[in-house]
Structure formats: C-alpha cells, structure tokens
Design an enzyme around this catalytic site. Structure first.
Site, PDB file in Angstrom:
ATOM      1  N   VAL A 113      32.566  36.868  38.125  1.00 25.99           N
ATOM      2  CA  VAL A 113      32.644  35.308  38.678  1.00 25.99           C
ATOM      3  C   VAL A 113      33.983  35.142  39.022  1.00 25.99           C
ATOM      4  CG1 VAL A 113      32.170  32.276  37.144  1.00 25.99           C
ATOM      5  CG2 VAL A 113      31.572  34.454  36.299  1.00 25.99           C
ATOM      6  N   CYS A 114      33.934  34.770  39.777  1.00 27.19           N
ATOM      7  CA  CYS A 114      34.540  34.037  41.209  1.00 27.19           C
ATOM      8  C   CYS A 114      35.883  35.128  41.097  1.00 27.19           C
ATOM      9  CB  CYS A 114      35.273  32.389  40.283  1.00 27.19           C
ATOM     10  SG  CYS A 114      36.946  32.391  41.238  1.00 27.19           S
ATOM     11  N   SER A 115      37.465  34.772  41.576  1.00 27.72           N
ATOM     12  CA  SER A 115      38.085  35.545  41.280  1.00 27.72           C
ATOM     13  C   SER A 115      37.850  37.291  40.418  1.00 27.72           C
ATOM     14  CB  SER A 115      39.455  35.269  41.053  1.00 27.72           C
ATOM     15  OG  SER A 115      39.631  34.602  40.211  1.00 27.72           O
ATOM     16  N   THR A 133      33.399  36.024  46.120  1.00 30.35           N
ATOM     17  CA  THR A 133      33.837  35.657  45.344  1.00 30.35           C
ATOM     18  C   THR A 133      34.602  34.035  46.153  1.00 30.35           C
ATOM     19  OG1 THR A 133      36.591  35.632  44.278  1.00 30.35           O
ATOM     20  CG2 THR A 133      36.041  36.212  46.881  1.00 30.35           C
TER      21      THR A 133
END
Length: 324
Positions: A113-115, A133
């Site tokens: 998730v995300c970074s 990302t």
C-alpha cells in the site's frame, strides 16, 4: 466461501501510515462480519505483525498492538506491506527485508500500500514488474529501482502474485479487489456498500479526478470548474467561459493554461469523459443518451475522446467497470 480462513498479515513498523494498515484491515473485518451475519465461516484471519511483538506507534501517534514476525509459522495467504513516513528506516532493516523476501515461497500473494512498494523493491520482489505507489513518489521509486516498471496513474496494479497500490486510501481499493478475487463480486460489493466506498472508483481506477488534477495553488478557476461540471451539456466554448469570468478570450486562455497546465478545450473534454465514465459504470443508459447528457455532439465524438484519453472505447469501458 471456503471453510478455512485465509491468513492475512499486515506488517507494521515505527511511523507506519495508520490508514495503510487500518483501511485494508477493516475491509477484511467487514467481510468477516458479513459472513457471520449469514452464519458462514469467517473467510479471513487478519493480524498485524512487526519485527518485535508489542506496541508499534504509527505516524499519527496511534499505537498498534502487533505480533512478532518470528511467530509466523506455515503458509500465508496474503502479506500486505503498508507505507508511511517510517518506510525508509524499515527498508534499511536487513532483518525485515530478509523476512519479506522469504515470504515469497510461503505466500499465495504479496501486496503493498502506498510507499510500501519501496520495502518490496528493497527486498527485490518487484524487479521487472509493473508497479504503482503514491503519485508523489513514483519518480523516486523509478529512479531508485530502475528495474521496476512504475506506472503513475492506476489506483492499484496486479502483476502475477504481486499487487501494489497508490496512496493511502488506495489500500481500501486494493483490499476490496482482493476480496473480489477471493469471494466474488457480490461479496466485495456488499463490503464496499457497508463501508460506503466504491467497489471500483469512477474514473477507471485513476489516482486523479479531472477536477483535482486541474486544481492549481490558488484554485482561481475552482468555481468555474464546479459550474462546468454542473453544465456539461451546455456551451463550454472559450468565448462562453471567458464571458462568464468577465475576461477577454486571449487573457482567459493564457491564464487558464498557466494555472491548470492544459487548454480550456482539453479541460472540457476531460470533464465530459469523466462524467461519461461515471454514467457508464453506474447506469444502464444507452451510450447515445450518455453522450448527449455529457455534452458530446455524438456517440462517435465521445468514442474518439475515450480512445484519445483512456485508450478504450466507451462500450469496452462499461464492460470492465460497470456496477450494473
């Protein structure tokens, strides 16, 4: 549903982004609650793990109670790696990256998730894969790990048994997609409705809405954009828009492009396409009616705009993203 609960591990580390963990966790918990209401076996067994057992403080200051990664035994269904302010320090933790790397042979699928994608990349799991990302860190991810095929627009990307997602709330979209893959569209849609979110966001799963991407530092054209969205079938030519702002056409064109990074004509096209995407996904209206409602002169005009901006025809878009 399977009678055996799927093990879902969410990795926590100091300064993890709280919603990267709690968003997906709630999706799986809601799927379990739905199963319980129907007197079915719970489909998921989610838990939070960390390098050491105990409290892990998120970047928002709220602490999570985690199990130790050393307590993880046997096969794992899904490992989810969140992101957050602490992802850089976590990426430098050799023990953690080695543990993540070892899970490739023990997990049916791995997601970020995300970074959190930076942690997967540091562990060597993303080489040669399509990934995404948070939009603000796509360039950094691509530059730091040149073997990755970084995409900047999608909410999430699946490449084989690796799933990556965009920023923060995209973890909810990702988790819903995992539930849909496991339990089917009907269950995933019920979970999405319970959480009052989209199963598939309007906009073809893009990180950006047209209005958001046009917003500049002072958003001087914000009111105009709101009016345009409410009047897509009206005359949205440059002369009309300039008159609405009491500006000359030349001045309007110059200031608008400087503020939004696009011409008024391209902005109108993007707004109309986004509105048409929403109607294609949420209604069973004929394409001709949608084209008219969104201000396209004809079905063919709408088709050309879709192909130009989305690389897909309206009917093909509907087949992929329709809720109906």
């Amino acid at each position: 549903m399977s009678t055996k609960a799927r093990s879902i591990l969410l990795l926590a580390f100091p300064d993890v982004q709280l919603l990267d963990v709690s968003g997906p966790l709630q999706v799986f918990a809601s799927a379990n609650e739905l199963a319980a209401q129907q007197r079915l076996a719970e489909p998921y067994a989610p838990r939070v793990v960390a390098a050491e057992a105990g409290l892990v403080t998120s970047s928002s200051g709220l602490a999570l109670l985690a199990h130790s990664i050393s307590s993880v035994k046997g096969l794992i269904d899904t490992l989810i790696i969140p992101g957050g302010r602490g992802v850089s320090a976590a990426s430098e933790d050799a023990r953690l990256t080695r543990w993540i790397r070892r899970q490739t042979s023990r997990s049916r699928r791995i997601a970020s998730v995300c970074s959190g994608a930076f942690l997967l990349a540091e562990a060597g799991l993303l080489d040669g894969r399509r990934v995404v990302t948070h939009w603000g860190r796509c360039d950094e991810l691509a530059n730091r790990y040149p073997k990755l095929r970084v995409e900047t627009d999608p909410i999430f990307v699946r490449d084989g048994d690796i799933w990556t997602s965009a920023g923060v709330t995209a973890g909810i979209d990702l988790a819903l997609a995992l539930v849909e893959a496991d339990l089917g569209r009907s269950i995933a849609l019920q979970v999405a409705r319970e959480l009052v979110v989209f199963l598939k966001r309007p906009g073809g799963q893009s990180q950006f809405s047209a209005v958001l991407s046009m917003q500049g530092a002072d958003d001087r054209f914000g009111d105009l954009h709101a009016w345009m969205v409410a009047h897509l079938a009206s005359d949205l030519s440059v002369p009309m828009l300039a008159r609405r702002l009491h500006m000359s056409e030349r001045s309007f064109m110059r200031h608008y492009k400087a503020e939004t990074g696009r011409t008024p004509a391209r902005a109108v096209e993007q707004l109309r396409v986004e509105a048409a995407q929403r109607l294609l996904g949420e209604t069973s209206w004929p394409v001709k009616r949608i084209a008219s409602r969104c201000g396209f002169g004809s079905e063919e005009s709408m088709r050309r705009s879709f192909v130009r901006l989305l690389r897909v025809a309206p009917q093909a878009y509907r087949e992929r993203f329709s809720f109906c």
